[in-house]
Design a protein around this motif. Structure first.
Motif, short mmCIF file in Angstrom:
data_model
loop_
_atom_site.label_atom_id
_atom_site.label_comp_id
_atom_site.label_asym_id
_atom_site.label_seq_id
_atom_site.Cartn_x
_atom_site.Cartn_y
_atom_site.Cartn_z
N LEU A 91 -3.34 -8.81 -4.89
CA LEU A 91 -4.78 -9.05 -4.79
C LEU A 91 -5.29 -9.93 -5.92
CD1 LEU A 91 -6.17 -5.48 -3.99
CD2 LEU A 91 -5.93 -7.39 -2.39
N GLU A 92 -6.29 -10.71 -5.62
CA GLU A 92 -7.06 -11.40 -6.66
C GLU A 92 -8.45 -10.77 -6.63
OE1 GLU A 92 -8.21 -15.87 -8.29
OE2 GLU A 92 -7.52 -15.60 -6.24
N MET A 93 -8.88 -10.19 -7.75
CA MET A 93 -10.14 -9.47 -7.76
C MET A 93 -10.86 -9.67 -9.08
SD MET A 93 -8.68 -5.54 -8.09
CE MET A 93 -10.30 -4.87 -7.72
N PRO A 94 -12.19 -9.52 -9.09
CA PRO A 94 -12.95 -9.67 -10.33
C PRO A 94 -12.71 -8.48 -11.25
CG PRO A 94 -14.40 -9.05 -8.53
CD PRO A 94 -13.07 -9.34 -7.92
N VAL A 95 -12.73 -8.73 -12.54
CA VAL A 95 -12.53 -7.69 -13.54
C VAL A 95 -13.88 -7.05 -13.87
CG1 VAL A 95 -11.75 -7.20 -15.89
CG2 VAL A 95 -10.55 -8.91 -14.50
N GLY A 96 -13.93 -5.72 -13.83
CA GLY A 96 -15.14 -5.01 -14.20
C GLY A 96 -16.26 -5.07 -13.18
N ALA A 97 -15.96 -5.47 -11.95
CA ALA A 97 -17.00 -5.55 -10.92
C ALA A 97 -17.20 -4.20 -10.26
CB ALA A 97 -16.62 -6.59 -9.87
N GLN A 98 -18.39 -3.96 -9.75
CA GLN A 98 -18.70 -2.71 -9.07
C GLN A 98 -19.36 -3.01 -7.73
OE1 GLN A 98 -18.18 0.75 -10.64
NE2 GLN A 98 -16.70 -0.75 -11.37
#
Length: 232
Positions: A91-98
Motif C-alpha cells: 500500500l501507499e498511504m498518507p502518514v498520520g492521516a485519519q
C-alpha cells in the motif's frame, strides 16, 4: 667485523619494518571499511505526518493467526500448514492521516486471483491505526500495530437460516475458525459500503455458537507493518 655488524643491524630492524608495513595495511583496510560502512550509520529520514509511505504488511486475527499479507513467503508457509491467507499488494498511504472509522478501504487481492472483482476490506479504525503508527518509522523498519475498536465490538448474531443464506454451513461452523465473506452490518455500527464500487471481503470468526444461532465477529488483532519507503 664491519660486515657482520651491518648484517646484524639489518636483521634487528627487519621485524620493526614488517610490523610497520602491517600497521599501515591495517590502517588502510580500516579506512576502506569505514568508507563502505559509513552509509550504514547515517540516520535515515523518519516518516512524518503528511508524508506518503509505501508499506508491506500482515494482518493478524486476535489470536495471532495471519489473515492477509503482502509477504509471499509467509503465504506459502501458511498454505503448507493448511491455513487460508489472502495475498494483497503493498500500500501507499498518507502518514498520520485519519478517516472516518466506518470507512472501508477495498484492497486489491493478488491471490487467489479475483480479476479485480473483489477486494480485501480494511476499516477506517484499522487504516487510522496503521497510519498513526507510521509516524517516526524509518525505511526498512518493521513495527507491530494493535487495533482498538473501542465501543464497536463488530459482532452480530445470526440464525441458522441467516447462516445458510450466506453459504455458511451452520452445522460445521466451529468457534474460533475464520471464514471469508462480504461485509455484513454489525450491531451499533454502519459500515457504509454502499459507495464502494468493488465488493469487499472480510475474515469473520465464530465467537459463540448455540443450538440455533451463531455470534460472529470481524475484529482483527494487529498489523505487522514494514515501511518500504517514503515517497513524499
Amino acid at each position: 667485523m664491519k660486515k657482520t655488524q651491518q648484517k646484524t643491524s639489518k636483521d634487528d630492524n627487519s621485524p620493526w619494518m614488517k610490523w610497520a608495513y602491517v600497521g599501515i595495511a591495517v590502517l588502510v583496510a580500516v579506512a576502506m571499511v569505514g568508507t563502505y560502512l559509513a552509509p550504514m550509520f547515517e540516520k535515515k529520514p523518519a516518516a512524518q505526518v503528511g508524508n506518503m509511505a509505501v508499506i508491506g504488511y500482515t494482518i493478524f486475527n486476535e489470536d495471532g493467526r495471519p489473515l492477509i499479507t503482502t509477504d509471499q513467503n509467509l503465504l506459502v508457509s501458511e498454505y503448507e500448514k493448511g491455513n487460508f491467507v489472502l495475498l494483497t499488494y503493498g500500500l501507499e498511504m498518507p502518514v498520520g492521516a485519519q478517516v472516518s472509522g466506518e470507512n472501508i478501504a477495498p484492497i486489491p487481492i493478488a491471490y487467489p486471483e479475483t480479476n479485480g472483482t473483489v477486494g480485501a476490506g480494511l476499516l477506517g479504525f484499522e487504516t487510522n491505526a496503521i497510519s498513526a503508527g507510521l509516524v517516526g518509522m524509518q525505511a526498512g523498519e518493521t513495527k507491530t500495530i494493535s487495533f482498538a475498536y473501542e465501543e464497536n465490538d463488530l459482532e452480530i448474531n445470526i440464525s441458522e437460516e441467516e447462516a445458510n443464506e450466506i453459504d455458511l454451513n451452520f452445522t460445521e461452523a466451529e468457534v474460533g475458525k475464520p471464514f471469508l465473506r462480504e461485509f455484513m452490518l454489525a450491531s451499533g455500527i454502519h459500515l457504509g459500503n454502499e459507495t464502494n464500487q468493488t465488493p469487499t471481503l472480510r475474515f469473520w470468526e465464530v465467537a459463540d455458537k448455540t443450538d440455533d444461532s451463531l455470534v460472529v465477529t470481524c475484529r482483527y488483532g494487529s498489523a505487522r507493518v514494514t515501511l518500504n519507503g517514503i515517497t513524499g
